[in-house]
Design an enzyme around this catalytic site. Structure first.
Site, short mmCIF file in Angstrom:
data_model
loop_
_atom_site.label_atom_id
_atom_site.label_comp_id
_atom_site.label_asym_id
_atom_site.label_seq_id
_atom_site.Cartn_x
_atom_site.Cartn_y
_atom_site.Cartn_z
N ARG A 27 0.82 -1.22 0.00
CA ARG A 27 0.00 0.00 0.00
C ARG A 27 0.84 1.26 0.00
NH1 ARG A 27 -5.50 -0.61 1.42
NH2 ARG A 27 -5.53 1.59 1.89
N TRP A 72 3.08 6.10 1.99
CA TRP A 72 3.34 6.57 0.62
C TRP A 72 3.12 8.06 0.67
CZ3 TRP A 72 0.68 8.94 -3.42
CH2 TRP A 72 1.21 8.77 -4.69
N ASN A 98 -4.13 7.59 7.41
CA ASN A 98 -4.21 7.44 5.95
C ASN A 98 -5.14 8.52 5.44
OD1 ASN A 98 -2.75 5.14 6.08
ND2 ASN A 98 -4.41 3.76 5.52
N GLU A 479 -3.43 -2.15 -22.24
CA GLU A 479 -3.14 -2.76 -20.95
C GLU A 479 -1.79 -3.50 -20.99
OE1 GLU A 479 -3.83 -2.72 -17.98
OE2 GLU A 479 -3.26 -4.65 -17.15
N LYS A 483 1.28 -2.60 -18.47
CA LYS A 483 1.89 -3.58 -17.57
C LYS A 483 3.39 -3.59 -17.75
CE LYS A 483 -0.46 -4.22 -15.60
NZ LYS A 483 -1.68 -3.99 -14.90
N GLU A 486 5.11 -0.27 -16.44
CA GLU A 486 5.12 -0.01 -15.00
C GLU A 486 6.06 -0.91 -14.23
OE1 GLU A 486 0.83 -2.01 -13.79
OE2 GLU A 486 1.62 -0.51 -12.45
N HIS A 502 -0.62 6.11 -39.17
CA HIS A 502 -0.88 7.56 -39.06
C HIS A 502 0.16 8.26 -38.17
CE1 HIS A 502 -4.57 7.14 -41.28
NE2 HIS A 502 -4.92 6.15 -40.49
N LYS A 598 -0.35 0.61 -4.70
CA LYS A 598 -1.46 -0.23 -5.13
C LYS A 598 -2.77 0.53 -5.18
CE LYS A 598 -3.36 -4.18 -6.17
NZ LYS A 598 -3.15 -4.60 -7.57
O1 M6R Z 1 -8.09 0.11 -7.52
P1 M6R Z 1 -8.37 0.64 -8.90
O2 M6R Z 1 -8.81 -0.45 -9.82
O3 M6R Z 1 -9.33 1.76 -8.91
O4 M6R Z 1 -6.98 1.18 -9.39
C1 M6R Z 1 -6.87 1.93 -10.56
C2 M6R Z 1 -5.43 2.05 -11.03
O5 M6R Z 1 -4.67 2.76 -10.10
C3 M6R Z 1 -4.78 0.66 -11.23
O6 M6R Z 1 -5.55 -0.13 -12.10
C4 M6R Z 1 -3.36 0.77 -11.77
O7 M6R Z 1 -3.37 1.32 -13.06
C5 M6R Z 1 -2.74 -0.63 -11.79
N1 M6R Z 1 -2.13 -0.90 -10.53
C6 M6R Z 1 -1.78 -0.84 -12.88
O8 M6R Z 1 -1.31 -2.16 -12.88
#
Ligand code: M6R
Length: 603
Positions: A27, A72, A98, A479, A483, A486, A502, A598
């Site tokens: 987290r 964080w 938090n 997506e 992935k 990141e 284009h 996360k």
């Molecule tokens: O918890 P959420 O689905 O709302 O999170 C949204 C994004 O922060 C999340 O999908 C993020 O893009 C992923 N961790 C990427 O792998």
């Protein structure tokens, strides 16, 4: 964004707090701390990960009460001083937090004028000082906390421990807190994974409720009055939140997809009848009168939403738009009531998505959430919640939740299509048969991981990676690129395959692998044209396909089982494995990519 764990009970608190923090590190992980209370309050905190904190802790401690926090950063850099817990001038009141206190600046100015000394740059530090002032005014601890909270604006989950006071206090507003009921002990956390190994009996604390924890006794107050809250027994197994022998949570979660998808589908479909039961209270009359569905979501959930939008249009014949949550502004039709807003969020805590939901509600639209997290904030904001049932996802990179989101939304598309009489029984049966075979199809892809390892290792040093796809393959291309970027930190981009010519085609060289989707639902014949275009520029093409003959245009063919409109989603499992193994070849910290967390609970 941050993680909280708390404990009061017959055992000593320290081991519960440290393992809880390890479980919560996903987290947030730029600093960590604990406060142990046994008469006095002792605070240990440091910049860095939980390992760094553990090096500063005593081997044993007698305290039976304590709180821990992994951070964080939002206010102030990740330093020892900015780490939580924060204390008052006397060091007797310790607080972890938090969320964000919006009016902290004004509160801090007032407190400084009254003579309070501040040490950190955080918004949190106003809380222990406010409590201190109210205690000095003669208020009892609970009243001092209630008065303090009444002055806070913003979102928060707060846990407070005070020297000489045997209880632990916790209160939340728009930030999650859950209580765990053990034997002669009460646990407390921002997320159940912190204490799942101790108990599965939980109570989700609602907004503006104050929990007073005293060992096995916990009393919850609302507006100063004790209230009774229901307990729930979680079905998640304790080891569901552990790595189960994998080096990273991400790889474990990729491999959990067949099981997660079985849970997603379980008890919801009658394939022979072509029907779906999701337990949503949306009448046939309402669904028939729908003018528009608006999906709001961020990141991977947004791509699941883009996939779903295409399914909703095709299977349910309803106009569907998708907004990046932070860009959303309600633009419904003439009658907002006929606009259904679907928030897709695995955590249920993403601030951008929550804010979009609130905007839609203000306009009078109906709202539902598609989420993985029982008791999360979004479930309290919307009228109806639809759970994706993927089980806990710890790796920052969303994997199994994407698969379960797409599958849940496919079920929703069938359900709405049937109610609106937009979907024939025969077509519904076909789609549900495909959905039923998705767990097995994903397993077939997982069984081909050795091939992916070989390809990923071969291309790990490429200059950049491009993912292409059409129709349902387009969000999967986006997506796939997300992935990879990141977790590997490589340049990766996803494109609608037809857009390459284009502009992006200028980037394509023999050093830029192109990953293409050539499956049902992704217009493979047309995409093959684009594969030939990039092949002519000598780009190595890795193609995921259901069609053996495509092999002659591909440097590498990855076989995808044909599961109708779910085939592109199954292809995504290859892209997850590819991203994982490129990042692994580079030795990246896969479960905790730099700068990310996360659950993104700030806008
Ligand atoms: O918890 P959420 O689905 O709302 O999170 C949204 C994004 O922060 C999340 O999908 C993020 O893009 C992923 N961790 C990427 O792998």
């Amino acid at each position: 964004m941050c993680g909280i764990v708390g404990y009061v009970g017959a055992d000593t608190a320290l081991p519960v707090l440290t393992t809880g923090l390890e479980n919560l590190e996903y987290r947030g992980y730029d600093s960590a701390g604990v406060a142990l209370a046994d008469g006095d309050v002792e605070v240990y905190k440091t910049a860095g990960e939980v390992d760094a904190l553990e090096a500063t802790l005593p081997e044993t401690a007698e305290a039976h009460r304590g709180v821990g926090h992994t951070r964080w950063s939002t206010h102030g850099p990740p330093t020892d001083t900015n780490a939580h817990p924060h204390t008052d001038c006397t060091g007797e009141v310790a607080v972890v937090h938090n969320g964000i206190i919006d009016n902290y600046d004004a509160l801090r100015r007032d407190l400084v004028a009254e003579g309070h000394d501040f040490e950190s740059d955080t918004d949190t530090e106003v809380v222990p000082h406010l409590i201190e002032s109210y205690l000095e005014d003669g208020l009892a601890p609970q009243a001092a906390i209630e008065e303090t909270v009444a002055r806070l604006e913003g979102s928060f989950a707060l846990v407070v421990t005070i020297a000489g006071v045997p209880e632990l206090f916790a209160i939340r507003r728009d930030s999650p807190l859950v209580l765990g009921h053990g034997v002669e002990a009460t646990y407390l956390a921002s997320d159940v994974t912190a204490f799942l190994e101790h108990t599965r009996e939980v109570t989700y604390l609602p907004d503006d409720h104050l929990a007073v924890l005293d060992g096995a006794e916990t009393t919850v107050y609302h507006d100063g009055q004790p209230v009774a809250l229901d307990r729930e027994t979680l079905e998640w197994e304790a080891d569901a939140a552990e790595k189960g022998g994998y080096e990273h949570y991400m790889r474990k979660e990729i491999h959990e997809q067949p099981q997660a998808l079985r849970q997603t589908i379980s008890g919801r479909i009658d394939v022979d009848a072509g029907t779906v039961e999701l337990g949503l209270d949306l009448s046939e009359e309402y669904l028939r009168s729908l003018e528009e569905i608006q999906i709001v979501a961020a990141g991977t959930s947004n791509y699941a939403g883009r996939y779903a939008a295409k399914l909703l249009e095709e299977l349910a014949d309803v106009r569907t738009t998708v907004s990046i949550a932070s860009e959303y502004a309600f633009t419904g039709g003439r009658d907002p009531w006929r606009t259904l807003v679907i928030a897709v969020t695995q955590s249920g805590e993403t601030a951008d998505t929550l804010s979009a939901v609130r905007d839609a509600k203000r306009a009078g639209a109906r709202t539902i959430a598609v989420t993985n997290t029982l008791g999360s904030t979004v479930t309290r904001e919307v009228e109806e919640s639809l759970f994706i049932r993927a089980g806990p996802e710890i790796g920052v990179a969303a994997t199994k939740t994407f698969a379960s989101q797409v599958t849940t939304l496919a079920l929703l598309a069938v359900a709405i299509g049937r109610e609106r009489e937009a979907l024939s029984t025969d077509r519904a049966v076909d789609v549900l048969e495909a959905i039923r075979s998705v767990p097995g199809a994903v397993q077939q892809v997982l069984d081909r991981e050795p091939q992916v390892i070989e390809v990923a290792t071969r291309h790990a040093d490429a200059d950049a990676f491009f993912f292409i796809g059409r129709a349902l393959g387009e969000p999967v291309a986006l997506e796939g690129a997300l992935k990879l970027k990141e977790i590997s930190y490589d340049h990766a981009e996803g494109f609608a395959a037809g857009e390459l010519k284009h502009g992006p085609l200028a980037l394509v060289t023999d050093q830029t692998p192109v990953l293409a989707i050539l499956t049902p639902g992704s217009r493979p014949e047309e995409t093959l044209r684009n594969v030939k275009e990039v092949g002519a520029r000598e780009a190595p093409v890795i193609g995921a396909t259901t069609r053996p003959d495509d092999a002659r245009y591909l440097q590498e063919r990855l076989d995808v089982p044909d599961v109708d409109v779910l085939s592109p989603m199954v292809t995504n499992v290859y892209w997850q494995l590819f991203a994982y193994h490129v990042a692994d070849a580079k030795g990246r910290p896969i479960d905790k990519p730099r700068n990310l967390a996360k659950s993104v609970t700030v806008e």
